[in-house]
Enzyme design. Structure first.
Site, PDB file in Angstrom:
ATOM      1  N   GLU A  63      70.790  81.653  34.232  1.00  0.00           N
ATOM      2  CA  GLU A  63      72.120  81.615  34.388  1.00  0.00           C
ATOM      3  C   GLU A  63      72.857  81.514  32.950  1.00  0.00           C
ATOM      4  OE1 GLU A  63      73.533  78.100  36.556  1.00  0.00           O
ATOM      5  OE2 GLU A  63      75.194  79.069  37.324  1.00  0.00           O
ATOM      6  N   TYR A  91      78.485  68.215  36.512  1.00  0.00           N
ATOM      7  CA  TYR A  91      79.266  67.887  35.196  1.00  0.00           C
ATOM      8  C   TYR A  91      79.218  66.522  34.976  1.00  0.00           C
ATOM      9  CZ  TYR A  91      78.930  72.897  34.269  1.00  0.00           C
ATOM     10  OH  TYR A  91      78.607  74.335  34.037  1.00  0.00           O
ATOM     11  N   ASP A 122      82.628  78.506  35.823  1.00  0.00           N
ATOM     12  CA  ASP A 122      81.804  77.884  34.654  1.00  0.00           C
ATOM     13  C   ASP A 122      80.743  78.795  34.256  1.00  0.00           C
ATOM     14  OD1 ASP A 122      80.950  76.642  37.092  1.00  0.00           O
ATOM     15  OD2 ASP A 122      79.374  75.784  35.862  1.00  0.00           O
ATOM     16  N   ASP A 140      78.212  80.439  39.231  1.00  0.00           N
ATOM     17  CA  ASP A 140      79.043  80.035  40.904  1.00  0.00           C
ATOM     18  C   ASP A 140      80.470  80.219  40.848  1.00  0.00           C
ATOM     19  OD1 ASP A 140      79.559  78.130  39.186  1.00  0.00           O
ATOM     20  OD2 ASP A 140      78.842  76.480  39.934  1.00  0.00           O
TER      21      ASP A 140
END
Ligand SMILES: *[C@@H]1O[C@H](CO)[C@@H](O)[C@H](O)[C@H]1NC(C)=O
Ligand SMILES: *[C@@H]1O[C@H](CO)[C@@H](O)[C@H](O)[C@H]1NC(C)=O
Length: 511
Positions: free
Chosen positions: A491, A251, A90, A93
Site C-alpha cells: 500500500e 490512525y 491517505d 482507501d
C-alpha cells in the site's frame, strides 16, 4: 491505510513481523544485489509529486494530469452542514484522515523550504501539491474552536473495494472541539498551516498570511479568535480518546499529544518568529518531552523531527538555550548509524532501514529526510556529530540517506524499484482501490462495494498506474510479495512520499 483492518472475502492473515535479532551491517557502498545503477533522481522527483494528484479528493481542476481519476467526494461535509470537499485520501482507501494529511502537508512544506531550490521545473508542482492540502485544512479549521479531523467512516469504507468516484459509503465528518479535544491532530494541523505559510510567503503573501493567521492568535483585532494552536494547547487531550471508534486502530495516537504541541510550537516559531512560541518551547520542553524516543519520526511520533528542526537554530548560533535539542538530534543520528556498537535502528540484509509495524517505507523516507537536512545544517555550521568511538560527518549522513533512496529506486536484492512507474521492475498489484479497479473512462458503470472484491482478489496487474506511488516495501528479509492483500507491503501512503520529495530534489541537484 497503513494500520488497516479489512473485512473483504479471502481476507489477509494478520501479517506480523517478528524479530529478535539485530543485524549488524558494515557500511557498504555497493548493495547486496551487485553494482549500483545510475539513477535519474529528477525523473523520480517528478513522479513522486505526480502521485499526489492520484490521491486527490474533490473536484479535479482542468490541469489535472492523472487522467484516470475523476471528481469524488463532492458532498463531503454536507452531513455536518459544512464544505469539506478536497484534500487527499491517505493511502489505498477513500477516507480522508486529517492527522496523516496534516503531517504530509508539514513534510511537503519542509521539503520545499529546505530543497525547493533544487526542484527546478518541478517546484511549481510541489507547491500545488501543498495547496491542495492547505485549501482543505483551511476548510477544516474555518470555525474557531473546532477542527474537522476526518471524513469517511473507516469501517464502512474498508468493508468495500470501491473507486473513490463510486463511493456510496458513509461519509461521516468527525470533529474535535473544547469538549472532545485532540491536541495531537490540532497541533499537527497548526504545524502544517505554519510550515506551508513559509512556502507561500513570497509566492502568494496573502495566502501565506491566511495560513499563518489560522495557526496563530490574531492580535490585530480587539477580540482575538482562538486559532488552531491555542485551541490545541488550551484543550489538551488525545483525539483517539475523543474519537476512538473513528480513528483507532487506523490512525490512533499511540504516542500521545505532547510531541505535537512542541512540534506545532516549533513550526509556529519558525514561521512567525514570535517570542511567545520560543518561550513556549522553553517552558514546556521538559514536560512535553515525556516518553521521548529519539529515533522515531512519523505521523504519530514527532520527536526526532522536533530535535532536528530546532537544532538548526542552535547550529546557526541563534539559540544556545535550545542546546538540549541538539544533543537529542545528535543522539538520533548516532542511533541510526549502521555498524556502531549499539545500533538502535535495524537494517535488512540488503541495507534498508527497518522498523516493525507495517508500511516500513514511511520510516525509511522520514528518517532519511532527517539525516539529509541535519547533514546540511551541520555543513553550514562546519560541525560533525561525535558518536562514541566514531563520528558522523555531513558527507556520511548524505551517503546514508542516498543509500536508502537508491534502495527504493532499485539498488536492492530484488533489483526492484518500489516506486510505481520508475525503473524496469516495480510493484504491479498495489493495494489501492482506484489503481486496481478499472477507470471510470474504461468502465463508466458503477462498481458497487462488494463487486470490487473480484478486482481486489485478481492476480492481474492493476489497470491504472499510480505513477510515483511508493509502497510499504519489502519485509525484514528484503522479500516483497507484490500482492494486493499484503497491504503492509503493497500500500502507498501520502506520508511515505512527502519526505521523499525533498530527498529526491536534493539528489537530483547533487547526484
Ligand atoms: C469576536 O468577533 C467576531 C467577529 O467579529 C464576533 O462574531 C464575535 O461575537 C466576537 N466575540 C466576542 C467574544 O466578542
Ligand atoms: C518475508 O517475506 C517472504 C516472502 O513473502 C516470506 O517467505 C518470509 O517469511 C517473510 N519474512 C518475515 C520475517 O516476515
Amino acid at each position: 491505510m497503513a494500520r488497516n483492518i479489512h473485512s473483504l472475502p479471502g481476507n489477509v492473515p494478520a501479517l506480523r513481523v517478528l524479530f529478535v535479532a539485530f543485524i549488524f551491517l558494515p557500511l557498504r557502498l555497493v548493495t547486496a544485489g551487485g553494482q549500483q545503477q545510475q539513477h535519474n533522481y529528477f525523473a523520480a522527483l517528478h513522479k513522486s509529486i505526480l502521485f499526489f494528484e492520484g490521491q486527490r479528493s474533490g473536484r479535479l481542476p482542468p490541469d489535472q494530469r492523472v487522467q484516470w481519476r475523476r471528481d469524488s467526494g463532492l458532498h463531503d461535509g454536507a452531513t455536518a452542514g459544512v464544505d469539506l470537499t478536497g484534500g487527499y485520501y491517505d493511502a489505498g482507501d477513500n477516507v480522508k484522515f486529517g492527522f496523516p494529511m496534516a503531517f504530509t502537508t508539514t513534510m511537503l512544506s519542509w521539503s520545499i523550504i529546505d530543497f525547493g531550490r533544487n526542484m527546478g521545473p518541478e517546484l511549481k508542482n510541489a507547491v500545488k501539491a501543498i495547496k491542495w492540502a492547505t485549501d482543505y485544512l483551511l476548510k477544516a479549521t474555518a470555525v474557531p474552536g473546532v477542527v474537522y479531523v476526518q471524513v469517511g467512516d473507516p469501517y464502512s469504507d474498508h468493508n468495500c473495494w470501491e473507486r473513490p468516484e463510486d463511493m456510496d459509503t458513509l461519509r461521516t465528518a468527525y470533529k474535535i472541539d473544547a469538549h472532545h479535544p485532540g491536541s495531537d491532530v490540532a497541533g499537527e494541523t497548526a504545524a502544517a498551516l505554519a510550515a506551508a505559510s513559509i512556502v507561500f510567503r513570497s509566492r502568494d503573501p496573502q495566502y501565506s498570511r491566511l495560513l499563518l493567521n489560522r495557526a496563530v492568535k490574531v492580535r490585530r483585532y480587539y477580540n482575538t479568535t482562538v486559532a488552531v494552536f491555542e485551541f490545541a494547547d488550551k484543550y489538551r487531550g488525545a483525539y483517539s480518546n475523543s474519537l476512538y471508534h473513528a480513528v483507532c486502530p487506523f490512525y490512533c495516537d499511540v504516542n500521545g499529544y505532547q510531541d505535537e504541541l512542541l512540534w506545532g510550537a516549533a513550526w509556529l516559531h519558525k514561521a512567525s518568529r514570535r517570542r511567545e512560541y520560543r518561550e513556549y518551547i522553553f517552558k514546556n520542553e521538559v514536560v512535553l518531552r515525556a516518553g521521548d524516543t529519539i529515533n522515531e519520526f512519523g505521523w504519530d511520533n514527532k520527536h526526532a523531527g522536533i530535535n532536528v528542526l530546532i537544532s538548526k537554530e542552535v547550529l546557526m548560533g541563534k539559540a544556545d538555550y535550545f542546546e538540549s535539542f541538539k544533543q537529542n538530534a545528535d543522539g538520533f543520528i548516532c542511533s541510526v548509524l549502521p555498524g556502531v556498537s549499539h545500533p538502535q535502528v535495524q537494517y535488512s540484509p540488503g541495507g534498508l532501514i527497518f522498523k516493525a509495524g507495517g508500511s516500513n517505507m514511511q520510516h525509511v523516507t522520514s528518517l532519511s529526510f532527517l539525516l539529509l537536512v541535519y547533514s546540511n545544517y551541520l555543513s553550514h555550521a562546519n560541525k560533525i556529530v561525535p558518536c562514541g568511538e566514531t563520528s558522523a560527518s555531513p558527507a556520511l549522513l548524505k551517503h546514508l540517506a542516498k543509500h536508502q533512496v537508491d534502495y527504493i529506486l532499485g539498488d536492492n536484492p530484488l533489483r526492484m524499484s518500489y516506486m510505481v512507474g520508475y525503473g524496469a521492475r516495480y510493484p504491479q498489484r498495489i493495494h489501492h482501490r482506484g489503481s486496481s479497479l478499472p477507470s471510470v473512462q474504461t468502465h463508466p458503470a458503477h462498481i458497487g462495494c462488494k463487486a470490487g472484491s473480484r478486482y481486489f482478489l485478481s492476480p492481474n496487474p492493476n489497470p491504472n498506474l499510480l505513477v510515483g506511488a511508493v509502497v510499504g516495501g519489502p519485509n525484514v528479509t528484503d522479500a516483497f510479495p507484490d500482492s494486493r492483500p499484503y497491504f503492509q507491503e503493497s500500500e502507498p501512503t501520502t506520508y511515505i512520499n512527502a519526505p521523499l520529495v525533498g530527498l529526491l530534489a536534493f539528489f537530483s541537484a547533487h547526484p
